[in-house]
Enzyme design. Structure first.
Site, short mmCIF file in Angstrom:
data_model
loop_
_atom_site.label_atom_id
_atom_site.label_comp_id
_atom_site.label_asym_id
_atom_site.label_seq_id
_atom_site.Cartn_x
_atom_site.Cartn_y
_atom_site.Cartn_z
N ASP A 126 -6.56 3.18 5.24
CA ASP A 126 -5.70 2.33 4.44
C ASP A 126 -4.51 3.14 3.91
O ASP A 126 -4.69 4.25 3.39
CB ASP A 126 -6.51 1.74 3.28
CG ASP A 126 -5.74 0.75 2.45
OD1 ASP A 126 -5.40 -0.31 2.98
OD2 ASP A 126 -5.47 1.05 1.28
N GLU A 182 -3.04 2.99 9.15
CA GLU A 182 -2.10 2.01 8.63
C GLU A 182 -0.89 2.83 8.20
O GLU A 182 -0.86 3.41 7.11
CB GLU A 182 -2.68 1.23 7.45
CG GLU A 182 -1.73 0.16 6.94
CD GLU A 182 -2.26 -0.57 5.71
OE1 GLU A 182 -2.02 -1.79 5.61
OE2 GLU A 182 -2.91 0.07 4.86
#
Length: 500
Positions: A126, A182
């Site tokens: 993330d 990401e």
């Protein structure tokens, strides 16, 4: 309720709230549940990719609560300004000091634990761009053990060779699993196509998402960029030596609109989150097809179904790795909420009743399209397609239109299983009749047409109505033509003429 669980406290424990046993046995049974889940998935040929959050913790900013790291050493575990304020590249009040020697070893130890003990097959990181930023009090001695002239960097500066990414990429355990970044953060660092990769990292292709959304809804100026997306984004990955599978293609994810909401809402509707609709992304590249919300005229509902099919078809015929958000295969809606992190209710729950409904024609389409991708050798290539295999077309065969106003993209692809496939997207508000490539001794036959109602949107060979559907279009096909509705896409297959 933090339903998504994105505010980590302990990086070596599964969240007991997600387990069947809950808080019983001090949560120790949750570990066995995770191991069982992974083992049963592996038995069925399913890999388990774990979503990990090493960009921030649950301890907030300098005024936040003390749970763990803030009680150990703020200056080690967090990016701090000179007066003790917390840098906030995560949007959650603090930023984990990932490239500090102590912190990066801690992160590597955590990742190794989940691989060696829980046997997960990889990780999605993330806001991974935070892991490429320089740590607080960055200097060469911290990293290399000796000073280097001119190495002083401001805290948070992006690094070309981040020590943490280097360690993960060259770790004997971790380099053998799937690593997915990401490749951006909330501090404005956007690294899609440029994330430090050591040849093994894949990326959530956010550019794919944005380009595909804009082309499919009929925005001018995206035909060329859309074609790049169909090829696995070689403009992003080929020069760096990466492959199509380094691009994780997606249209929707957990944060943002669902696929159904993408075609139902122009604006976010997050009032239920309690933040006066100020949270969540405001720039969604969505289109409600003429009316906002679920209640709409029949014509608008039909257009929305076409658009959902267009998006899914695009995912399935693009080189790279397709990623589908849970529930999109039956058309799950969150009522326009594009930041549903705080809802432990029907907004986030998978609706098994919706999937099983006989009227879930979209689920049928997704299942058949997924199977078609598996059957085609050419839709999961290890290398980017070249002119020997792929040819571009426009309304006229062999004449693609890359102009600013073009809303039509088509291509043929040589496939060792199917022979050759023809795929076309008409993102215009006007219908069009196209000229198909000539193949002497063969003729094109329809397989997929998103402009048709179920079950004729996908008519496999064993479908009882296939012969009728082909006959209805025979006068076009005999003339090497095919009519396409506005906002529709098609797949045609070659068939020997007269049984030749």
């Amino acid at each position: 309720m933090n339903f998504w669980g994105y505010s980590t406290i302990n990086y070596f424990s599964p969240m007991i709230r997600y387990s069947y046993t809950g808080t019983r046995n001090d949560g120790s049974s949750a570990i066995n549940e995770v191991k069982l889940l992974v083992r049963e998935a592996h038995k069925r040929g399913i890999e388990v990719i774990m979503d990990v959050v090493f960009n921030h913790t649950a301890e907030g900013n300098e005024d936040g609560p003390i749970f763990s790291f803030r009680g150990i050493d703020n200056s080690v575990y967090y990016m701090l300004a000179p007066k003790g304020e917390f840098y906030n590249y995560s949007g959650c009040g603090n930023t984990f000091n990932c490239n500090h020697p102590v912190v990066r070893q801690f992160i590597v130890d955590s990742l190794r634990y989940w691989v060696t003990e829980m046997h997960v097959d990889g990780f999605r990181f993330d806001l991974a761009s935070i892991m490429t930023r320089s740590s607080s009090l960055w200097d060469a001695i911290n990293v290399h053990g000796n000073p280097i002239d001119g190495d002083l960097l401001t805290t948070g500066t992006p690094l070309n060779s981040p020590p943490l990414i280097d360690m993960i990429s060259n770790d004997p355990v971790l380099r053998g699993v799937k690593l997915i970044a990401e490749a951006w953060d909330t501090g404005g660092l956007y690294q899609v196509g440029t994330f430090p990769h050591w040849g093994i990292w894949s990326e959530w292709n956010g550019k794919y998402r944005d380009i595909v959304r804009q082309f499919i809804k009929g925005t001018d100026g995206f035909s060329g960029a859309f074609a790049e997306c169909l090829c696995g984004s070689p403009n992003l990955y080929q020069e760096g030596g990466r492959k199509p599978w380094n691009s994780i293609n997606f249209v929707c994810a957990h944060d943002g609109f669902t696929l159904a909401d993408l075609v139902m809402y122009n604006k976010k509707h997050n009032l239920a989150n309690g933040e006066d609709n100020n949270d969540g992304e405001s720039h969604n590249n969505s289109w409600n097809c003429g009316q906002e919300g679920e209640c709409a005229s029949i014509s608008v509902q039909r257009l929305r179904k076409r658009q959902m099919r267009n998006f899914f078809l695009c995912l399935m015929v693009s080189q790279g790795v397709p990623m589908i958000y849970m529930g999109d295969e039956y058309g799950h809606t969150k009522g326009g909420n594009n930041n549903s992190y705080c809802h432990d209710n029907y907004i986030n729950y998978f609706r098994w009743d919706k999937k099983e409904e006989s009227s879930s024609d979209f689920y049928r389409f997704c299942r058949l399209m997924t199977n078609f991708r598996h059957e085609c050798e050419s839709l999961g290539l290890n290398n980017f397609p070249t002119a020997e295999r792929l040819q571009w077309h426009g309304h006229v065969s062999g004449v693609p239109d890359w102009s600013e106003s073009s809303r039509f993209v088509a291509f043929t692809l040589i496939d060792s299983v199917k022979g050759e496939i023809y795929v076309a997207f008409n993102a215009s508000h006007l219908p069009v009749t196209i000229t198909l490539p000539e193949r002497p001794g063969y003729r094109w036959e329809p397989l997929v047409d998103t402009g048709k109602p179920t079950p004729f949107d996908f008519i496999p060979a064993e479908h009882p109505g296939r012969d009728i559907a082909v006959t209805q279009y025979s006068h076009f096909l005999n003339a090497n033509l095919y009519p396409m509705l506005s906002y529709s896409s098609i797949i045609l297959l070659l068939s020997p003429e007269n049984g030749a």
